[in-house]
Design an enzyme around this catalytic site. Structure first.
Site, PDB file in Angstrom:
ATOM      1  CE  LYS A  94      -2.658   0.536  -5.320  1.00 47.59           C
ATOM      2  NZ  LYS A  94      -1.789   1.724  -5.292  1.00 47.59           N
ATOM      3  CB  SER A 110      -2.006   2.150  -1.540  1.00 52.30           C
ATOM      4  OG  SER A 110      -1.724   2.703  -2.808  1.00 52.30           O
ATOM      5  CB  SER A 167       0.839   4.208  -3.179  1.00 50.43           C
ATOM      6  OG  SER A 167       0.129   4.797  -2.122  1.00 50.43           O
TER       7      SER A 167
END
Length: 492
Positions: free
Chosen positions: A80, A155, A179
Site C-alpha cells: 500500500k 483507502s 479503509s
C-alpha cells in the site's frame, strides 16, 4: 503452471516451500498479470520489476542453501502506497511526496520482508489515505475490476482491486475509518481490522494513537490467518503490548456455529441510511448464519456516542500527523485533509475531556453488549460501488452527505469501538456488483472471529467469483456503466 494467479497465498507458499515452484516463477507470473490486467483499473501505480526479480532470485538462492525464508517464503506482493518501503517510491498519493523514496521500512513492511515476501511495487491510495475512494493527483483513480467505471473503495482500494483482479492473493491494508473494510466490500474480498496492537502500528508523533490499524486483505480467510501469523506480535516501539500473538491464528474451524450468538443491526441503532442492495446482502448473511446453527437476533451495541469519539479522535490524529504540512503548504493537500486537520486544531481542552469521557462510556456499552452476544453483524458498506468520477456519494438512500465521511459512517462507528472487525463478501447485487458485511468480535478475539468466518466462507464461496476477464487480458464490464462522466465533486 498457467493458473498461478488463481492460487491463494497459502497454496503458492506451499508450492515454493515444497520446491515445486520457484519465487522467480511466481514473481514473473505476478508481474505478467499486472501488465495484462492493470490498465483499466489502475490498481498498481509503482512497479520495480527488475528489483523484484533480483529479490526473488535471492529467495531462491537462500531456499537452496537453507530452506524457506519465512512463513511467506518467496511470495510476490505489492504494498500500500501509504506504507514506507525502503528504496521504493512511497508517495502517500500526495504531490508533496510524489518523488519520495524512504530509507527505511515501516514496521509491517519489515515484518513481511522478514517473513519472505518479495516486494514488487505499490498499490494506489487516496491522498494520505483520507476517504474511502481511491483517487489522487499523482496517479489518478483506481476502479473496480467487477465494473471499471465504479469505485474500488479506499483507502486500500488499489490493493482490493489487485486482489480481485488476481494480481496477487494477499497484501497489507490499513484502516482508520473503513479503509480495509469498504474496499473489501466493493471488491468481493476479505479485509481484517485487527484489535489494537496485534499488528503493531507505532505512531511517530503519538505513541498512544489507537484509531488506525494495519490489517490484511485476501481472497480467503486462510490467507488472512497466514498473514496474521507472519506479521503479529509484540514490538518494542509500543507502550502497551497486545495480549495476542501470532500463535493464536489458525487451527481447526468448528463444524458448525451452534451455540454462537450473533446480534445483527441494519442501521446501527442510529437510523444510518443504507442502500437496499446492501441490506439484502445482510439478510443473505443472516440466513447463512442461521443455517449453520447460530442464533441471530436483532440487537445493537449502543453507539450513540461513537460519532463523536470517531470524529474527534480522527481529527486529532490528522492534526498530529499532517498539521505541519497543511499549515505550511495547504495548496499541496486535498481539501478533505485540510478540513480534517483544521477540525483537529479547533478542538479545545473541554472538547478533548468530553470526548475522552464519551469513549469511556462507549467501551462500557461495548462490554455490556458482549455479555449477551459473541458477534455483531452489520452492513459492509452503506452503498454499492459508485461512479468512480465522484469524490464521494452526494447522498445515501436519499440522505444528503454533508462531509466526505458521511457515506462511510457504517465503518466509522465500528472504528470508534476499537473492536476487531472482518469484512466478508456477501454475494452480488441484482446489477452484478459486489456486496459485503462486517462481523465484529470482542477485543482480542480476532482468532475466534476468523474461525467463525471460515465456516461462513465454506458455506458461501462468494469470493471465488472472479471478475470477467477476456482472453487478451481485458477486464469486461459486468455491471451497468454510467451514461455520462462527472467531475470529482467538490468537498463541502
Amino acid at each position: 503452471m498457467t493458473d498461478l494467479h488463481e492460487k491463494s497465498a497459502t497454496e503458492l507458499v506451499a508450492l515454493m516451500t515444497a520446491g515445486e515452484l520457484s519465487s522467480r516463477e511466481a514473481t514473473r507470473a505476478h508481474l505478467d498479470r499486472i501488465e495484462a490486467v492493470n490498465g483499466p483499473i489502475n490498481a498498481i501505480v509503482t512497479i520495480d520489476a527488475e528489483g523484484a526479480m533480483q529479490r526473488a532470485a535471492e529467495a531462491d538462492r537462500r531456499f537452496a542453501e537453507s530452506g524457506p525464508t519465512g512463513a511467506l517464503h518467496g511470495l510476490p506482493m505489492t504494498h500500500k502506497d501509504t506504507h514506507q518501503v525502503a528504496g521504493m517510491r512511497s508517495t502517500n498519493g500526495s504531490p508533496a511526496f510524489a518523488e519520495h523514496v524512504p530509507d527505511r521500512d515501516d514496521l509491517v513492511i519489515a515484518r513481511l520482508r522478514a517473513a519472505g515476501v518479495v516486494a514488487t511495487g505499490k498499490s494506489n491510495v487516496p491522498e494520505f489515505g483520507a476517504g474511502s475512494h481511491t483517487f489522487n493527483e499523482v496517479f489518478g483513480t483506481t476502479t473496480n475490476p467487477y465494473a471499471p467505471t465504479r469505485s474500488a473503495g479506499g483507502s486500500s482500494g488499489g490493493l482490493a482491486a489487485a486482489l480481485a483482479a488476481r494480481i496477487q492473493p494477499l497484501g497489507e491494508g490499513s484502516d482508520m475509518g473503513g479503509s480495509v473494510r469498504i474496499p473489501a466490500s466493493f471488491c468481493n474480498v476479505f479485509g481484517l481490522r485487527p484489535s489494537l496492537g496485534v499488528i503493531p502500528m507505532p505512531g511517530e508523533r503519538n505513541a498512544w494513537a489507537w484509531l488506525g490499524r494495519v490489517g490484511p486483505m485476501a481472497r480467503t480467510v486462510e490467507d488472512i490467518e497466514l498473514f496474521m501469523r507472519a506479521a503479529s506480535g509484540p514490538a518494542a516501539e509500543l507502550q502497551l503490548q497486545a495480549p495476542l500473538d501470532a500463535s493464536a491464528f489458525g487451527g481447526e474451524a468448528p463444524a458448525d456455529l451452534r451455540g454462537v450468538r450473533i446480534g445483527v443491526s441494519r442501521d446501527f441503532g442510529l437510523g444510518v441510511p443504507v442502500e437496499a442492495p446492501m441490506l439484502a446482502a445482510l439478510d443473505r448473511a443472516v440466513a447463512v448464519f442461521e443455517s449453520l446453527g447460530a442464533t441471530v437476533e436483532e440487537a445493537t451495541i449502543d453507539l450513540s456516542e461513537a460519532d463523536r469519539v470517531f470524529g474527534d479522535t480522527r481529527a486529532i490524529d490528522f492534526a498530529t500527523g499532517l498539521g505541519a504540512l497543511v499549515d505550511s503548504q495547504p495548496e499541496l493537500v486535498k481539501p478533505e485533509v485540510v478540513w480534517n486537520v483544521q477540525k483537529g486544531w479547533a478542538l479545545d481542552a473541554r472538547a478533548l475531556i468530553e470526548t475522552t469521557a464519551a469513549a469511556t462510556r462507549l467501551q462500557q456499552r461495548v462490554r455490556a453488549y458482549f455479555e449477551s452476544y459473541d458477534l455483531f453483524l452489520t452492513p459492509g458498506a452503506q452503498v454499492l460501488p459508485f461512479d468512480a468520477t465522484l469524490r464521494y456519494p452526494s447522498d445515501v438512500d436519499g440522505v444528503e452527505s454533508t462531509t466526505y465521511l458521511d457515506w462511510m459512517r457504517s465503518a466509522c462507528l465500528l472504528s470508534a469501538t476499537g473492536l476487531p472487525t472482518l469484512a466478508m463478501p456477501a454475494g452480488f447485487s441484482d446489477s452484478g456488483l459486489p456486496t459485503g458485511v462486517q462481523l465484529s468480535a470482542f477485543h482480542y478475539r480476532d482468532a475466534q472471529l476468523l474461525r467463525v468466518a471460515r465456516v461462513f466462507e465454506a458455506a458461501t464461496g462468494y469470493a471465488r467469483t472472479a471478475p470477467e476477464i477476456s482472453g487478451d487480458g481485458r477486464i469486461v464490464q459486468t455491471a451497468p456503466a454510467f451514461a455520462g462522466a462527472h467531475d470529482h465533486r467538490d468537498v463541502e
